[in-house]
Design an enzyme around this catalytic site. Structure first.
Site, mmCIF file in Angstrom:
data_model
loop_
_atom_site.group_PDB
_atom_site.id
_atom_site.type_symbol
_atom_site.label_atom_id
_atom_site.label_comp_id
_atom_site.label_asym_id
_atom_site.label_seq_id
_atom_site.Cartn_x
_atom_site.Cartn_y
_atom_site.Cartn_z
ATOM 1 C CD GLU A 44 -2.997 -1.460 2.183
ATOM 2 O OE1 GLU A 44 -2.821 -0.670 3.267
ATOM 3 O OE2 GLU A 44 -3.898 -2.103 2.077
ATOM 4 C CG ASN A 45 2.122 5.091 -1.934
ATOM 5 O OD1 ASN A 45 1.741 6.307 -1.818
ATOM 6 N ND2 ASN A 45 3.244 4.764 -2.083
ATOM 7 C CB ALA A 46 0.834 7.830 2.169
ATOM 8 C CB CYS A 53 -3.706 -6.482 -5.325
ATOM 9 S SG CYS A 53 -5.397 -5.337 -5.459
ATOM 10 C CD GLU A 55 -4.971 -10.958 -5.869
ATOM 11 O OE1 GLU A 55 -4.415 -9.899 -5.278
ATOM 12 O OE2 GLU A 55 -6.303 -11.208 -5.620
ATOM 13 C CB CYS A 87 -9.562 -6.421 -6.483
ATOM 14 S SG CYS A 87 -8.309 -5.744 -7.674
ATOM 15 C CB CYS A 90 -6.119 -8.817 -9.329
ATOM 16 S SG CYS A 90 -5.209 -7.917 -8.310
HETATM 17 N N1 THU Z 1 -6.151 -6.783 -1.859
HETATM 18 C C1 THU Z 1 -5.451 -7.800 -2.807
HETATM 19 O O1 THU Z 1 -4.165 -7.561 -2.422
HETATM 20 N N2 THU Z 1 -5.958 -8.563 -3.203
HETATM 21 C C2 THU Z 1 -7.250 -8.803 -3.205
HETATM 22 O O2 THU Z 1 -7.516 -10.061 -3.805
HETATM 23 C C3 THU Z 1 -8.116 -8.221 -2.393
HETATM 24 C C4 THU Z 1 -7.475 -6.851 -1.928
HETATM 25 C C5 THU Z 1 -5.632 -5.685 -0.997
HETATM 26 C C6 THU Z 1 -5.560 -4.349 -1.724
HETATM 27 C C7 THU Z 1 -5.571 -3.477 -0.320
HETATM 28 O O3 THU Z 1 -4.055 -3.497 -0.098
HETATM 29 C C8 THU Z 1 -5.906 -4.352 0.654
HETATM 30 O O4 THU Z 1 -6.011 -5.652 0.069
HETATM 31 C C9 THU Z 1 -7.718 -4.048 0.971
HETATM 32 O O5 THU Z 1 -8.213 -3.797 0.015
#
Ligand code: THU
Length: 134
Positions: A44-46, A53, A55, A87, A90
């Site tokens: 993640e990022n600010a 994600c 994947e 999501c 992805c």
């Molecule tokens: N996220 C993933 O990395 N993969 C998924 O399949 C669902 C969501 C991450 C994105 C974000 O960093 C956090 O989960 C909450 O949405």
């Protein structure tokens, strides 16, 4: 590699997640037909929209190492009560390289469900729509 082992690789990657904003660590493990595994976690990022994600991290690692074909399965693991389904972004990114990919969505207790990517992204838009591939 067994599905159970691939799932465990995804679960292990939750430890690497950088998720200080959502507090939702996710791990992924992308298996190639030759047995190579590319792993990923969410970063993640600010500036929230700049996050990536788990994947897509695994996928871009694979592509940047020269892999574009012969992906067999992807396990994605979260710690929630529900299965951690990829999501939309992805799904689209994965569809480009492996529309028939087996997706193993893992929940916090380690149980998982399997579906084919094309079932998660019905009538997906891919390279063939642009006349780029068969
Ligand atoms: N996220 C993933 O990395 N993969 C998924 O399949 C669902 C969501 C991450 C994105 C974000 O960093 C956090 O989960 C909450 O949405």
């Amino acid at each position: 590699m067994t599905d159970q082992e691939l799932v465990q690789r995804a679960i292990d990657m939750e430890e690497r997640a950088y998720a200080p904003y959502s507090h939702f660590p996710v791990g992924a493990a992308l298996l190639c037909e030759d047995g190579t595994v590319f792993t990923g976690c969410n970063v993640e990022n600010a500036a929230y929209g700049s996050s990536i994600c788990a994947e897509r991290t695994a996928l871009v690692k694979a592509v940047s190492e020269g892999r574009r074909t012969d992906f067999a399965a992807l396990a994605v693991a979260g710690r929630g009560e529900d299965y951690c389904w990829p999501c939309g972004a992805c799904r689209q990114m994965l569809y480009e390289f492996a529309p028939r990919l087996r997706i193993l969505a893992v929940r916090g207790d380690g149980a998982w469900q399997e579906v084919e990517l094309s079932q998660l992204l019905l009538h997906g838009f891919g390279p063939e729509q642009l006349g780029e591939k068969e």
